[in-house]
Design a protein around this motif. Sequence first.
Motif, PDB file in Angstrom:
ATOM      1  N   GLN A   1     -18.793  46.978  23.732  1.00 30.78           N
ATOM      2  CA  GLN A   1     -20.137  47.512  23.949  1.00 30.78           C
ATOM      3  C   GLN A   1     -20.049  48.976  24.344  1.00 30.78           C
ATOM      4  OE1 GLN A   1     -23.262  45.112  25.839  1.00 30.78           O
ATOM      5  NE2 GLN A   1     -23.522  46.767  27.310  1.00 30.78           N
ATOM      6  N   LEU A   2     -20.807  49.824  23.632  1.00 27.73           N
ATOM      7  CA  LEU A   2     -20.726  51.269  23.817  1.00 27.73           C
ATOM      8  C   LEU A   2     -22.081  51.832  24.205  1.00 27.73           C
ATOM      9  CD1 LEU A   2     -18.754  53.754  23.365  1.00 27.73           C
ATOM     10  CD2 LEU A   2     -19.892  54.008  21.151  1.00 27.73           C
ATOM     11  N   ASN A   3     -22.084  52.689  25.232  1.00 26.24           N
ATOM     12  CA  ASN A   3     -23.265  53.465  25.581  1.00 26.24           C
ATOM     13  C   ASN A   3     -23.272  54.706  24.700  1.00 26.24           C
ATOM     14  OD1 ASN A   3     -24.902  55.553  26.884  1.00 26.24           O
ATOM     15  ND2 ASN A   3     -25.033  54.162  28.619  1.00 26.24           N
ATOM     16  N   THR A   4     -24.267  54.823  23.826  1.00 28.32           N
ATOM     17  CA  THR A   4     -24.270  55.905  22.841  1.00 28.32           C
ATOM     18  C   THR A   4     -24.660  57.253  23.437  1.00 28.32           C
ATOM     19  OG1 THR A   4     -26.532  55.344  22.195  1.00 28.32           O
ATOM     20  CG2 THR A   4     -24.746  54.332  20.942  1.00 28.32           C
ATOM     21  N   ASP A   5     -25.204  57.258  24.647  1.00 28.60           N
ATOM     22  CA  ASP A   5     -25.512  58.526  25.317  1.00 28.60           C
ATOM     23  C   ASP A   5     -24.255  59.160  25.907  1.00 28.60           C
ATOM     24  OD1 ASP A   5     -28.176  58.499  24.728  1.00 28.60           O
ATOM     25  OD2 ASP A   5     -28.801  57.636  26.644  1.00 28.60           O
ATOM     26  N   THR A   6     -23.369  58.311  26.449  1.00 27.07           N
ATOM     27  CA  THR A   6     -22.194  58.824  27.164  1.00 27.07           C
ATOM     28  C   THR A   6     -20.881  58.520  26.457  1.00 27.07           C
ATOM     29  OG1 THR A   6     -21.968  56.781  28.456  1.00 27.07           O
ATOM     30  CG2 THR A   6     -23.391  58.517  29.360  1.00 27.07           C
ATOM     31  N   ASP A   7     -20.930  57.705  25.371  1.00 26.19           N
ATOM     32  CA  ASP A   7     -19.723  57.262  24.662  1.00 26.19           C
ATOM     33  C   ASP A   7     -18.774  56.513  25.607  1.00 26.19           C
ATOM     34  OD1 ASP A   7     -20.580  58.321  22.250  1.00 26.19           O
ATOM     35  OD2 ASP A   7     -19.691  60.271  22.657  1.00 26.19           O
ATOM     36  N   THR A   8     -19.355  55.753  26.531  1.00 24.27           N
ATOM     37  CA  THR A   8     -18.589  54.953  27.477  1.00 24.27           C
ATOM     38  C   THR A   8     -18.475  53.520  26.962  1.00 24.27           C
ATOM     39  OG1 THR A   8     -19.311  56.310  29.332  1.00 24.27           O
ATOM     40  CG2 THR A   8     -18.438  54.136  29.853  1.00 24.27           C
TER      41      THR A   8
ATOM     42  N   GLY B  27     -18.165  59.219  11.621  1.00 22.63           N
ATOM     43  CA  GLY B  27     -17.061  59.892  10.952  1.00 22.63           C
ATOM     44  C   GLY B  27     -16.162  60.691  11.867  1.00 22.63           C
ATOM     45  N   LYS B  28     -16.563  60.889  13.129  1.00 22.00           N
ATOM     46  CA  LYS B  28     -15.739  61.625  14.093  1.00 22.00           C
ATOM     47  C   LYS B  28     -15.015  60.621  14.987  1.00 22.00           C
ATOM     48  CE  LYS B  28     -17.444  65.283  15.980  1.00 22.00           C
ATOM     49  NZ  LYS B  28     -18.286  66.183  16.818  1.00 22.00           N
ATOM     50  N   LEU B  29     -13.687  60.768  15.098  1.00 17.70           N
ATOM     51  CA  LEU B  29     -12.892  59.835  15.891  1.00 17.70           C
ATOM     52  C   LEU B  29     -12.825  60.273  17.346  1.00 17.70           C
ATOM     53  CD1 LEU B  29      -9.929  59.028  13.463  1.00 17.70           C
ATOM     54  CD2 LEU B  29     -11.921  57.618  13.985  1.00 17.70           C
ATOM     55  N   LEU B  30     -13.157  59.344  18.243  1.00 21.20           N
ATOM     56  CA  LEU B  30     -13.102  59.577  19.679  1.00 21.20           C
ATOM     57  C   LEU B  30     -11.933  58.786  20.259  1.00 21.20           C
ATOM     58  CD1 LEU B  30     -16.896  59.117  20.572  1.00 21.20           C
ATOM     59  CD2 LEU B  30     -15.773  61.102  19.544  1.00 21.20           C
ATOM     60  N   GLY B  31     -11.146  59.408  21.111  1.00 24.86           N
ATOM     61  CA  GLY B  31      -9.970  58.749  21.661  1.00 24.86           C
ATOM     62  C   GLY B  31     -10.027  58.587  23.167  1.00 24.86           C
TER      63      GLY B  31
ATOM     64  N   SER C 250     -13.924  63.257  21.581  1.00 24.99           N
ATOM     65  CA  SER C 250     -13.270  63.741  20.353  1.00 24.99           C
ATOM     66  C   SER C 250     -12.086  64.634  20.669  1.00 24.99           C
ATOM     67  CB  SER C 250     -14.284  64.490  19.483  1.00 24.99           C
ATOM     68  OG  SER C 250     -14.813  65.611  20.184  1.00 24.99           O
ATOM     69  N   THR C 251     -12.048  65.182  21.885  1.00 24.36           N
ATOM     70  CA  THR C 251     -10.929  66.057  22.283  1.00 24.36           C
ATOM     71  C   THR C 251      -9.707  65.275  22.737  1.00 24.36           C
ATOM     72  OG1 THR C 251     -11.906  66.224  24.494  1.00 24.36           O
ATOM     73  CG2 THR C 251     -12.423  67.975  22.925  1.00 24.36           C
ATOM     74  N   TYR C 252      -9.862  63.939  22.894  1.00 28.51           N
ATOM     75  CA  TYR C 252      -8.729  63.095  23.256  1.00 28.51           C
ATOM     76  C   TYR C 252      -8.066  62.595  21.976  1.00 28.51           C
ATOM     77  CZ  TYR C 252     -10.879  62.854  27.932  1.00 28.51           C
ATOM     78  OH  TYR C 252     -11.429  63.145  29.159  1.00 28.51           O
TER      79      TYR C 252
ATOM     80  N   LYS D  25      -9.534  53.626  18.103  1.00 25.26           N
ATOM     81  CA  LYS D  25     -10.404  54.714  18.512  1.00 25.26           C
ATOM     82  C   LYS D  25     -11.839  54.323  18.166  1.00 25.26           C
ATOM     83  CE  LYS D  25      -7.109  58.551  18.056  1.00 25.26           C
ATOM     84  NZ  LYS D  25      -6.839  59.885  17.442  1.00 25.26           N
ATOM     85  N   ILE D  26     -12.787  55.110  18.631  1.00 27.07           N
ATOM     86  CA  ILE D  26     -14.184  54.907  18.278  1.00 27.07           C
ATOM     87  C   ILE D  26     -14.548  55.871  17.162  1.00 27.07           C
ATOM     88  CG2 ILE D  26     -16.567  55.096  19.079  1.00 27.07           C
ATOM     89  CD1 ILE D  26     -15.541  54.303  21.860  1.00 27.07           C
ATOM     90  N   ASN D  27     -15.091  55.337  16.082  1.00 29.88           N
ATOM     91  CA  ASN D  27     -15.572  56.160  14.974  1.00 29.88           C
ATOM     92  C   ASN D  27     -17.063  56.398  15.175  1.00 29.88           C
ATOM     93  OD1 ASN D  27     -16.518  57.176  12.495  1.00 29.88           O
ATOM     94  ND2 ASN D  27     -14.847  56.200  11.400  1.00 29.88           N
TER      95      ASN D  27
END
Length: 488
Positions: free
Chosen positions: A279-286, A241-245, A261-263, A236-238
Motif C-alpha cells: 500500500q502506497l501513499n501517493t502524496d508522500t510515496d511512503t 515510468g520513474k523508478l523510486l528506490g 527517485s534519487t535512491y 522498486k516502485i514504478n
Amino acid sequence: MKTFKKQISVLLAVMMILCSFTALSFSASAAATKKGTITIASNLCNSVSYNYTDSDKQLKVTYYLQSANKIIDLQAGLTYDNKVLKVASTNTQETCLPKLLDGNTVINFKRENKVLFNSNSLYLYDFTTKGVFFTVTFDIIGSGNTNVNLNVDVITATTAKSYDDIANGQDIDLVYYGDIMKNDFSFSAEGKIIGEPVNTDEYSITSDSFNLKLSSCGTNKVNGVISLQPGTYSFKINKSGKLLGYGKTFTNTTSGLTFKSTYNSSCTLKATGGTYTFQLNTDTDTLVVKYNSTLAKEYLIGDLHTILTPVPGKTLSVGSSYLEAGSYTFRLSIGNVEYGYSKVINDTTVGSLSFNSKYKSSCTLIATGGTYTFTLNTATNRLQIGFAPSKDEASDDVHVSGDNINFVLNDNGGESNIATGSVKLNEGTYSFKIYNYGVAYTLGERYIDKGTKVLKSSYKSNVTLVASGGTYKFSFNKTTGALTIEKA
C-alpha cells in the motif's frame, strides 16, 4: 537420452556469452532534436520502421515465430545503437523470453550494443501457434535514424511431439547460420513507440521476479495484493515510468518507507511465504507492506499475479485484474503446485482450459487492454477467462458495463436518485462497473447472487457478480454509490 545435433547446451550458452558476435554498424543523426526513424530488422523477416518524436520515451520490439514442428534449441543476438537506445531496467529473462521459461535458457544484457541469448529443452518449445520469440523494451536516450536487428543463428525443430518421443524424433534445421528454410516457418517483427506517460497516477511494484500493478483504494492511496512463495525479492516502485528506490531489507512486513527517485538501491523483501499487500501513499510515496501467512490456494504466476478467491458453496475460485494491452504468459499455482497449459489466448477463452501439473508450458494471453476475469473450476482445474474492454462510455445515463453484462438503469430521466434495471443472466461470473453519467463506480469485491455494497468512483477494480443463473434486479443509489443486487 537424446544428444542435440548442434550441441547447444548450457556450456554453449556460457561460451556464447564469452565470445563476440559480429556487430552491425549504426550511426545516429546529429540532429539537435530528439526525433528520427527506428528500423526493426532480422535475417528472418522483412523490416518495419517507426517514426519517433521528442515526446516518445520508449520502444518495445517484439519478434514472433510460428512453426508446424516444436522447437528443441535456438540461438540469436540482437544489436542496437547505444547512442540512441538503452535496454530498459525492467527487462528480465522472463519478460524477454516468455516462451522459454522451462528450458536451459541464458540471456546476456551486459554486452555493449547487444543482447545475446540461447536456449534448449528436451521438453520442447511449442510455437505451433504464433508466439513471442523475443521481446525487449528500450529507453530512447538519443536522436536520429537508427536500427535494431535480430540475427538468428540457429532454430532447430524436431518431428517429436513430446519428451517421450524425443528418441525417435528427427531434427529439422529451420535455421542454421546461413541456411534458412523460410517455407517451413513464419517469422515477423513489430515495434511499439511509447510516449510520455499521460496518467500520473500509475504505480506498480517492479521486482526481479514480478510486476504488481497498484490500484486506487481510497484518497491518495493505491495498493496491490500478491501471493509469494518463500524467497528473497528485490523491488522498486514504478511511478509513471520513474523508478523510486529505498535501500532496506525487511522480513514480511514494513511501515513508513519513503521511496525516492534519487535512491538507486532496491528494497529487499525476505518472504517466508503468504499473501502480501503493498500500500502506497501517493502524496508522500511512503510504502507499507502488510502480511498474511496464509498463502492463497489458487493464484496466477508469471506475468500475472491475480489471486483467485473461493466462492462459498461452489467449486469456483474467481479473480479480476486490469491489464494494459500486451502479451502476458502465466501458469496456475494450486496448493503450491504449478499447473501449465500451452495455448495462446486472444482476450477470452472459448469454453475453458484444462490445466495440469504435468504440463510445463505457460499460457499466453494477448490482451487488447481492459478488465480480465479468471474463473477456475476447482473440481476440474479448468480455467475460463472473461474480458471487459476499455471503451468510451455514454455520459448521459446510468448503466452497467462489463464482461457479457451491459444494460441501462432507469432513473426516470435523471429525476430519480435510485436507478434500477433487470437483466437475465446465465450461470457464470460477470465483471462490471456502474457508470453514473460518465463517472465509473466500482469496488474490488464480489456479489454471490445478491447483496448490497457501497461502490466508489475512486476505486479501479471491477465488481464481480457470481451468478447461479436467472433474473437479477440492480438498484443503484446515485448519491451514496450503494448497489443492491437481488435475484428474482
